[in-house]
Scaffold this motif. Sequence first.
Motif, mmCIF file in Angstrom:
data_model
loop_
_atom_site.group_PDB
_atom_site.id
_atom_site.type_symbol
_atom_site.label_atom_id
_atom_site.label_comp_id
_atom_site.label_asym_id
_atom_site.label_seq_id
_atom_site.Cartn_x
_atom_site.Cartn_y
_atom_site.Cartn_z
ATOM 1 N N ILE A 2 14.209 -53.102 -43.417
ATOM 2 C CA ILE A 2 14.115 -51.804 -42.767
ATOM 3 C C ILE A 2 13.202 -51.977 -41.556
ATOM 4 N N LEU A 3 13.757 -51.812 -40.376
ATOM 5 C CA LEU A 3 13.031 -52.028 -39.125
ATOM 6 C C LEU A 3 13.052 -50.729 -38.332
ATOM 7 N N THR A 4 11.873 -50.163 -38.094
ATOM 8 C CA THR A 4 11.804 -48.872 -37.412
ATOM 9 C C THR A 4 10.687 -48.867 -36.376
ATOM 10 N N LYS A 5 10.744 -47.884 -35.505
ATOM 11 C CA LYS A 5 9.667 -47.677 -34.541
ATOM 12 C C LYS A 5 8.469 -47.011 -35.205
ATOM 13 N N THR A 6 8.737 -46.015 -36.061
ATOM 14 C CA THR A 6 7.661 -45.194 -36.616
ATOM 15 C C THR A 6 7.607 -45.293 -38.136
ATOM 16 N N PRO A 7 6.443 -45.017 -38.726
ATOM 17 C CA PRO A 7 6.336 -45.030 -40.189
ATOM 18 C C PRO A 7 7.119 -43.899 -40.847
ATOM 19 N N GLU A 8 7.285 -42.781 -40.154
ATOM 20 C CA GLU A 8 8.066 -41.675 -40.724
ATOM 21 C C GLU A 8 9.506 -42.105 -40.984
ATOM 22 N N GLU A 9 10.092 -42.812 -40.015
ATOM 23 C CA GLU A 9 11.455 -43.322 -40.190
ATOM 24 C C GLU A 9 11.519 -44.330 -41.330
ATOM 25 N N ALA A 10 10.489 -45.158 -41.429
ATOM 26 C CA ALA A 10 10.462 -46.187 -42.473
ATOM 27 C C ALA A 10 10.478 -45.556 -43.858
ATOM 28 N N GLU A 43 5.610 -49.632 -34.225
ATOM 29 C CA GLU A 43 4.524 -48.870 -33.600
ATOM 30 C C GLU A 43 3.794 -48.056 -34.670
ATOM 31 N N PRO A 44 2.962 -48.716 -35.472
ATOM 32 C CA PRO A 44 2.315 -48.025 -36.594
ATOM 33 C C PRO A 44 1.266 -47.012 -36.147
ATOM 34 N N THR A 45 1.308 -45.848 -36.760
ATOM 35 C CA THR A 45 0.294 -44.813 -36.559
ATOM 36 C C THR A 45 -0.056 -44.221 -37.914
ATOM 37 N N SER A 46 -1.218 -43.631 -38.001
ATOM 38 C CA SER A 46 -1.692 -43.081 -39.264
ATOM 39 C C SER A 46 -1.060 -41.719 -39.550
ATOM 40 N N GLU A 149 -5.335 -56.583 -29.503
ATOM 41 C CA GLU A 149 -4.532 -55.363 -29.444
ATOM 42 C C GLU A 149 -3.719 -55.213 -30.724
ATOM 43 N N GLU A 150 -3.605 -53.976 -31.196
ATOM 44 C CA GLU A 150 -2.866 -53.709 -32.430
ATOM 45 C C GLU A 150 -1.370 -53.911 -32.227
ATOM 46 N N GLY A 151 -0.761 -54.617 -33.180
ATOM 47 C CA GLY A 151 0.673 -54.852 -33.143
ATOM 48 C C GLY A 151 1.388 -54.121 -34.268
ATOM 49 N N SER A 152 2.367 -54.777 -34.854
ATOM 50 C CA SER A 152 3.208 -54.160 -35.876
ATOM 51 C C SER A 152 2.600 -54.294 -37.269
ATOM 52 N N ILE A 153 3.174 -53.541 -38.202
ATOM 53 C CA ILE A 153 2.821 -53.660 -39.617
ATOM 54 C C ILE A 153 4.096 -53.939 -40.403
#
Length: 327
Positions: A2-10, A43-46, A149-153
């Motif tokens: 599962i590859l997504t831009k945002t954690p919500e999509e994940a 693009e991980p965000t909290s 710099e922060e990258g992916s998770i």
Amino acid sequence: MILTKTPEEAKEMLVSKVIGGETCRSRFGDYRLSKPTMVVVEEPTSFGFEFDYDVCGEKYSERLSRCVESAAEKLRKSPHTRRASIPLWYPKDHLCRNPAAITEISFIFHEKLHLTAFLRSMECLSYFEHNFDFLVEALETICRKTGMEEGSIGMLIAVPHFYERDVERALSYSGKLRETYGYHELGTHLVEDYISSAWHSALETIYTNGKKKRTEWGDIFEGQEESLFVHRLFLEVEKPEENKLHDKAPFTEKYGIEYAHDYIMHAAKLDGEVRRSILKEGEEYTYAERARYCDRDDVKVDQLYKVIEKLKEDSCRRDCYVGISRP
């Protein structure tokens, strides 16, 4: 994968995948699970959730903090290192009721700092946000200490699941799944019938798509100053018991068996618990030693034997993990 831009999509895609899974029983209630799944968020965000649960009488943050400085120091000293890893699972967790679910966190730097975590289990409907936010905090912490710099998770989740009592709530995510196979710069998912063909496909993928990266072995071994690597390689093997050895493999079947039996799992004693050191003269460690009787551990636990006994008793258990890394 599962590859997504945002954690919500994940989260949406992961829950959608579990909807089509099978049902198992646990002491907390019947649950639905899917196959092991790799999730990569570009693009991980909290989400803004707190996550610092009890782990066998400790907090996740306590276990993380024990290794944060050493991991950051490794990355500052050698940004190309592949050894910046923080274990959150301890062998003694086999003896408690609430063992760590996030078992290990690793970091690799390539243009940005990327985090990959292994999770033995995740209730993805109610607790995806909490687990993900903990990983975001871990990445932010190491980046602050290294100036990177922060990258992916990425997460490799062994048992993604939710409880059957929550099926109605989960159905709102139905149809969201979109899985990615093959190579991507942030993750590769290969599915093969056999171990032998998986080995060949993995090498081909690395040779064709791999990026150059310095190693820590250049001063020790001639010709090993650089390597080719792909980021997060997830291999699924459908028939692991068939055609195990590729005809191009650089070792014999006999060597492979002996190596696995001796170095990996100490097969000389699978029918009982190992209660003494199994290291040979001159060995600092082996996977088998870390898995079965580690001299460094304050509480000695034969993890492999514990896992076998747990699964014999209940094949639906989700706490069957063998930790190799140590703080």
